[in-house]
Every structure is written in C-alpha cells, then in structure tokens.
Design a protein around this motif. Structure first.
Motif, mmCIF file in Angstrom:
data_model
loop_
_atom_site.group_PDB
_atom_site.id
_atom_site.type_symbol
_atom_site.label_atom_id
_atom_site.label_comp_id
_atom_site.label_asym_id
_atom_site.label_seq_id
_atom_site.Cartn_x
_atom_site.Cartn_y
_atom_site.Cartn_z
ATOM 1 N N ALA A 12 -13.093 15.797 32.650
ATOM 2 C CA ALA A 12 -12.713 14.861 31.783
ATOM 3 C C ALA A 12 -12.272 15.635 30.458
ATOM 4 C CB ALA A 12 -13.927 13.919 31.393
ATOM 5 N N GLU A 13 -12.815 16.926 30.431
ATOM 6 C CA GLU A 13 -12.572 17.618 29.021
ATOM 7 C C GLU A 13 -10.993 17.859 28.796
ATOM 8 O OE1 GLU A 13 -14.804 18.372 31.110
ATOM 9 O OE2 GLU A 13 -16.746 18.228 30.343
ATOM 10 N N SER A 14 -10.498 18.198 29.983
ATOM 11 C CA SER A 14 -9.180 18.585 29.970
ATOM 12 C C SER A 14 -8.350 17.289 29.605
ATOM 13 C CB SER A 14 -8.704 18.885 31.411
ATOM 14 O OG SER A 14 -8.732 18.155 32.296
ATOM 15 N N PHE A 15 -8.593 16.378 29.983
ATOM 16 C CA PHE A 15 -7.827 15.164 29.596
ATOM 17 C C PHE A 15 -8.027 14.663 28.059
ATOM 18 C CE2 PHE A 15 -8.307 14.258 34.052
ATOM 19 C CZ PHE A 15 -7.116 14.224 34.582
ATOM 20 N N ASP A 16 -9.445 14.930 27.866
ATOM 21 C CA ASP A 16 -9.587 14.720 26.188
ATOM 22 C C ASP A 16 -8.958 15.838 25.173
ATOM 23 O OD1 ASP A 16 -11.304 12.393 26.450
ATOM 24 O OD2 ASP A 16 -12.966 13.720 26.685
ATOM 25 N N GLN A 17 -8.902 16.891 25.647
ATOM 26 C CA GLN A 17 -8.494 18.092 24.921
ATOM 27 C C GLN A 17 -6.685 17.705 24.959
ATOM 28 O OE1 GLN A 17 -9.397 21.423 26.850
ATOM 29 N NE2 GLN A 17 -11.516 21.548 26.107
ATOM 30 N N GLY A 18 -6.258 17.028 25.663
ATOM 31 C CA GLY A 18 -4.927 16.694 25.824
ATOM 32 C C GLY A 18 -4.252 15.382 25.330
ATOM 33 N N VAL A 19 -5.290 14.748 24.469
ATOM 34 C CA VAL A 19 -5.122 13.394 23.909
ATOM 35 C C VAL A 19 -3.633 13.521 22.884
ATOM 36 C CG1 VAL A 19 -5.486 11.745 22.241
ATOM 37 C CG2 VAL A 19 -7.177 12.485 23.934
ATOM 38 N N SER A 20 -3.512 14.535 22.184
ATOM 39 C CA SER A 20 -2.534 14.485 21.095
ATOM 40 C C SER A 20 -1.137 14.649 21.753
ATOM 41 C CB SER A 20 -2.751 15.682 19.982
ATOM 42 O OG SER A 20 -3.775 15.216 19.271
ATOM 43 N N ALA A 21 -1.267 15.802 22.935
ATOM 44 C CA ALA A 21 0.017 16.144 23.612
ATOM 45 C C ALA A 21 0.295 14.925 24.388
ATOM 46 C CB ALA A 21 -0.292 17.221 24.427
ATOM 47 N N TRP A 22 -0.611 14.282 24.848
ATOM 48 C CA TRP A 22 -0.079 13.161 25.846
ATOM 49 C C TRP A 22 0.493 11.841 24.918
ATOM 50 C CZ3 TRP A 22 0.963 11.062 30.025
ATOM 51 C CH2 TRP A 22 0.913 9.642 30.532
ATOM 52 N N GLN A 23 0.025 11.782 23.733
ATOM 53 C CA GLN A 23 0.677 10.995 22.870
ATOM 54 C C GLN A 23 2.083 11.347 22.347
ATOM 55 O OE1 GLN A 23 -2.871 10.406 19.827
ATOM 56 N NE2 GLN A 23 -2.912 8.116 20.517
ATOM 57 N N GLU A 24 2.232 12.553 22.365
ATOM 58 C CA GLU A 24 3.395 13.092 21.932
ATOM 59 C C GLU A 24 4.368 12.687 23.088
ATOM 60 O OE1 GLU A 24 3.365 17.062 20.819
ATOM 61 O OE2 GLU A 24 2.048 16.864 19.066
#
Length: 278
Positions: A12-24
């Motif tokens: 789950a950490e990899s998805f949490d760390q990518g929140v900002s990039a995912w929103q971009e």
C-alpha cells in the motif's frame, strides 16, 4: 468517513507515496479522457436502467475519482482500498464536493473483503484499474460479481494488450521494440514503479462468461489519444475539447475500440434487473 476493516497490507505504501503524481496524471489530458469516456459509457447504462439512488462499491477506488462523480449524482458509494493516504484524499475530495455523507472509505484488502462488502447487496460495482495490479483475474472478477445483487451492474476497466505494439510503434518508431511488444503481457509504470498486467476484451469476456455473466458490452477508452504523438497539443483547451468529443464518439465503435489503450466492459449479473438503491 474512513472505516478500517483490515490491517495494513504490504504494498500500500507505493500507492500512498504516489498520491500527488497520481493526481497530476488525472489532471493531464489522458487522465481526464479516462474519466470522461468511462463516465459517458457508464452513464448510458445507468440512464437506461431507470434506477434511483444506487448502492455502489468501488473496488480499489483509490482517491475517489470515480466515486465522487457518482456521489454527486445522488448515489451512495463505498470505496474499498488498502492505501490509507489514497482514502484520506478521497475523503477530502468528497467533502470538498459536498458529498461526504454519500461516500464511505473502507480501508481493506479487495482480495479479502469483509462480510458487509461481500454480501451481494450492491447495485453497481466498479473494478476500474484494479486488474493490472492482481495476478488472480478470475478471482478478482468473482469478488466483484459476488458483491453485486442479482441484476446489478459491473463495470471493469483494464489495460488493453492489443494497444501495446501500436503505441510502441508511434512512440518509439523502433521495430525491435515493437516486435517485443507483440508478445508483451505487462507494461511498466513509473507512476507506482510497477509492472502492470495487460488484458484483452476477449479474455475478460470469456472469464466473465465463465462466471455466469451474459451479454458483455465492450468500449474503448483513449482510442486515438495515445497514438497522437504531440502531448503538448492535447493540453490546449480547444484541442482537448475536440479530442474528448472524438473519443466519446469512437468508444463503442468497431474496429477502433479493439486498439484503445484501455478497455471498458459493462455487464449485468444474472438475475432480475436492478430497480434502485436499497
């Protein structure tokens, strides 16, 4: 509201760390098209059903991109995801849109849903972008169908394997890369640093038929976008508006949907047609 139904799941950490990039990514033209075309396809089926407010389960729904759209249309949505930062973002997003009372965020592993989510009471289940991250395709589809009541609607979005070689040809112009892409079964994403499994509509339709589904409606998402090499041009508002109209018009058309970057399948679980929310 966030409900925690399971201990944190590894990964789950990899998805949490990518929140900002995912929103971009969501705000980029290709991300906006993913949601716009999916919403248009889903709206067609929801409108035809004549249903009132629905109970919706969004499997692997992350930061609520689909859920908030549905909640804004009066439906009650539960997001099931194991990434807490994604769910916190979804809760904030729902609050900002004024639909916090219609969105529940359940921190849980989709592969081990708690009884209240797996009990077969939902009118609509979304499985959008989840299959690329799982090795058990039939099991995941079975979980999604199991959460639906008879006559309920299932919506599946996955990466289309038929698009990989064409996309490689346009993007790299390297015949050797394209040759390897012909047999590729995964594609790497830098966003979450993961190997994403690709599927075909034919494979998934066969799996759904094996699980007892009848007619499966197939649409393509980003039929042309990924083959237009000028990504800067896509950000021009006027050009994007024209591109969105084209993509929505082409989504269900032969033969174009078969080489879209994403495939979108919509079907009903066998049983009486859904009438409304429970």
């Amino acid at each position: 509201m966030i409900e925690r139904n399971a201990a944190p799941v590894r990964g789950a950490e990899s998805f949490d760390q990518g929140v900002s990039a995912w929103q971009e990514w969501q705000e980029a033209p290709w991300g906006r098209l993913r949601y716009a075309v999916a919403q248009a396809g889903l709206a067609g089926h929801l409108g035809a059903s004549g249903a009132g407010p629905l109970r919706v389960l969004d499997l692997g729904g992350g930061d609520g991109g689909d859920a908030v759209w549905l909640a804004a249309r009066g439906h009650r949505v539960t997001i099931a995801d194991y990434a807490p930062a994604m769910l916190a973002t979804a809760a904030r997003r729902a609050a900002s849109a004024g639909v916090a009372d219609r969105v529940i965020c359940a921190e849980t592993d989709v592969a081990a849903l708690p009884g209240e989510l797996a009990s077969g009471d939902f009118d609509l289940v979304l499985c959008h972008g989840l299959l690329p991250y799982t090795t058990d395709t039939s099991g995941t589809l079975g979980t999604a169908l199991g959460a639906l009541r008879p006559g309920g609607l299932l919506s599946v979005i996955a990466m289309n394997r038929h698009s990989e070689a064409l996309r490689s040809a346009v993007r790299t112009m390297d015949p050797d890369v394209v040759l390897r892409a012909l047999d590729a079964r995964t594609a790497h994403t830098e966003l979450f640093d993961a190997e994403l499994r690709m599927h075909t509509a034919e494979e998934l339709t066969s799996a759904l038929h094996g699980l007892g589904c009848g007619e499966v409606h197939h649409y393509g998402i980003r039929v042309f976008c990924d083959y237009i090499p000028d990504d800067v041009l896509k950000s021009d508002p006027a050009y994007y508006a024209r591109l969105e109209r084209l993509e929505i018009a082409a989504a269900g058309r032969e033969p174009y949907k078969h080489t879209a970057r994403l495939l979108h399948l919509i079907m009903r679980k066998p049983g009486p047609a859904a009438g409304g929310g429970s």
